[in-house]
Scaffold this motif. Structure first.
Motif, PDB file in Angstrom:
ATOM      1  N   THR A 408       0.834  -1.197   0.000  1.00 61.94           N
ATOM      2  CA  THR A 408       0.000   0.000   0.000  1.00 61.94           C
ATOM      3  C   THR A 408       0.870   1.249   0.000  1.00 61.94           C
ATOM      4  N   THR A 409       0.261   2.350  -0.354  1.00 64.18           N
ATOM      5  CA  THR A 409       0.904   3.650  -0.269  1.00 64.18           C
ATOM      6  C   THR A 409      -0.134   4.659   0.197  1.00 64.18           C
ATOM      7  N   ASP A 424      -0.426   0.029  -3.894  1.00 64.94           N
ATOM      8  CA  ASP A 424       0.710   0.591  -4.625  1.00 64.94           C
ATOM      9  C   ASP A 424       0.913  -0.217  -5.903  1.00 64.94           C
TER      10      ASP A 424
END
Length: 449
Positions: A408-409, A424
């Motif tokens: 994830t980001t 991500d």
């Protein structure tokens, strides 16, 4: 007057002094509660959770929050070769432009700012990659979702539009000289073609940027990241003998990449799982292999725990309340953590009635206590999945489904002051997890009578 005030406050002081001497006994009545019926916190670890290496279906590679895509090729053991093609569009600087009666082509080039690089080893930072830029023959749409398998070789013209022999060695900018043949197609754009983006994209559909694949038997290569909002194409031409130029900007509203992985052979997962995983557990970002958790087996472990407690306390009405449930995923002691993603999250797999495939984050991810960040000192990832597991202890639990691990980001919206956690789909990372005991479930629970 002074004497009256003194005697007015004197009773108050006396009362306050007496009240401070009264002690309250909060333990009154506790002796009447049997020791085995006092609610308290219990701790239990469940090691060796069933976790496997799985392939994933095509994942979404375009996003409304980022304007970047990647291109390149990389070969890393044991994931083998991974190729990335960048798909993007351009649009004219001015609308309704006319090139005149008989424009003469002079030169054309596309400039890309390279914002990031990912290499197998540090000595690969400046390796030479052969570049090809192809013209799309398929129209892209804003209201469509694009996956890593959305674009194939049949979706772009076979002849590159860049000058032959173009190479790139990892610099901050990539300038792609374009052929005269393609420059002439731009000069053929009429006023009607240039009066709206709809008409422009009907004629000029966009580009696919590729590099030669890294040889299968040779570790190395480089993946390059570029922000299309900083890209522009310059077309130089003569209009009635007068030198002039036309600019086209990168269409940052629709950018994605096409990924092709070779790591499928690492997968050892079947749904439902068959036996115990015999191979190590691997993670590869983008559309590569992912760890997948057998939630049905975790649910069975929770039910077995509740049943064992009922036997100990001889109470069939006993309930277990999860105060905290942590899933700990340990990294192989010999693995280089610089290759690990900064954060990971658990996702389910969903296909809606229209056939759209997504991997939505479980609700626990929205909780700040979820964590999921890389702990370098402990060499692990920890996920707080209390709410997710609590639902399986209800009288009518929901159906179970496997959980996949994705990177994830966080996207920060400076204007509104919000942040968004999304998958991500641009950074290439990979992990080998601990071969002996990759996953452990740590439970803190309360027994209710």
């Amino acid at each position: 007057m002074k004497r009256i005030r003194f005697f007015f406050f004197l009773p108050i002081i006396a009362i306050t002094g007496f009240s401070s001497c009264i002690n309250v006994d909060n333990t009154f009545g506790t002796d009447f509660i049997p020791d085995d019926q006092r609610p308290g916190l219990q701790v239990r670890n469940i090691p060796n959770l069933p976790v496997y290496t799985a392939t994933v279906d095509s994942v979404i590679t375009n996003s409304a929050y980022v304007y970047s895509g990647i291109f390149g090729s990389i070969n890393i053991t044991p994931f083998r070769t991974m190729n990335a093609d960048l798909v993007f569009r351009i649009y004219p600087y001015v609308s309704g432009h006319s090139f005149g009666e008989n424009p003469e082509f002079v030169a054309a080039s596309l400039l890309l700012i390279i914002s990031g690089r990912n290499v197998a080893d540090e000595d690969q930072q400046n390796i030479v990659q052969n570049i090809q830029l192809y013209e799309l023959n398929r129209t892209l749409y804003y209201d469509s979702t694009y996956y890593n398998t959305s674009i194939t070789a049949g979706d772009y013209k076979p002849e590159p539009v860049n000058m032959p022999g173009l190479t790139y060695n990892g610099g901050d900018t990539l300038i792609i000289p374009l052929t005269e043949a393609f420059g002439r197609t731009l000069l053929e754009g009429t006023t009607d073609d240039m009066d709206s983006l709809v008409h422009f994209y009907e004629k000029y559909k966009g580009f696919v940027l590729t590099v030669d694949p890294q040889p299968a038997g040779i570790q190395g290569g480089r993946l390059n990241t570029t922000d299309i909002s900083t890209a522009y194409l310059t077309l130089q031409y003569k209009d009635n003998g007068k030198d002039t130029s036309m600019l086209y900007w990168g269409d940052y509203g629709l950018v994605f990449s096409a990924y092709r992985h070779s790591s499928d052979y690492l997968a050892n997962y079947q749904n439902p799982p068959a036996g115990v995983a015999a191979q190590p557990v691997y993670f590869e970002s983008l559309a590569g292999v992912k760890p997948v958790f057998d939630v049905a087996a975790i649910k069975d472990s929770l039910n077995a725990l509740a049943d064992s407690l009922k036997g100990v306390f001889a109470n069939n009405n006993l309930q277990v309340l999860l105060n905290k449930a942590e899933l700990v995923l340990s990294i192989d002691p010999a693995f280089d953590m610089d290759k690990c993603p900064a954060t990971l999250a658990l996702c389910s797999r969903t296909v809606n009635t229209a056939g759209k495939l997504t991997y939505p984050l479980i609700d626990d991810v929205s909780n700040a206590a979820f964590d999921g960040t890389l702990n370098r000192s402990l060499r692990n990832y920890t996920f707080n999945i209390t709410y997710y597991l609590q639902q399986f202890l209800k009288p009518q639990p929901p159906e179970t489904a496997p959980l996949y691990l994705f990177p994830t980001t966080t996207i920060q919206d400076d204007y509104y002051g919000y942040s968004y956690t999304i998958l991500d789909n641009t950074l290439y990372t990979y992990v080998k997890f601990h071969p002996a005991s990759p996953a452990t479930l740590k439970l803190i629970y309360t027994i209710l009578y």
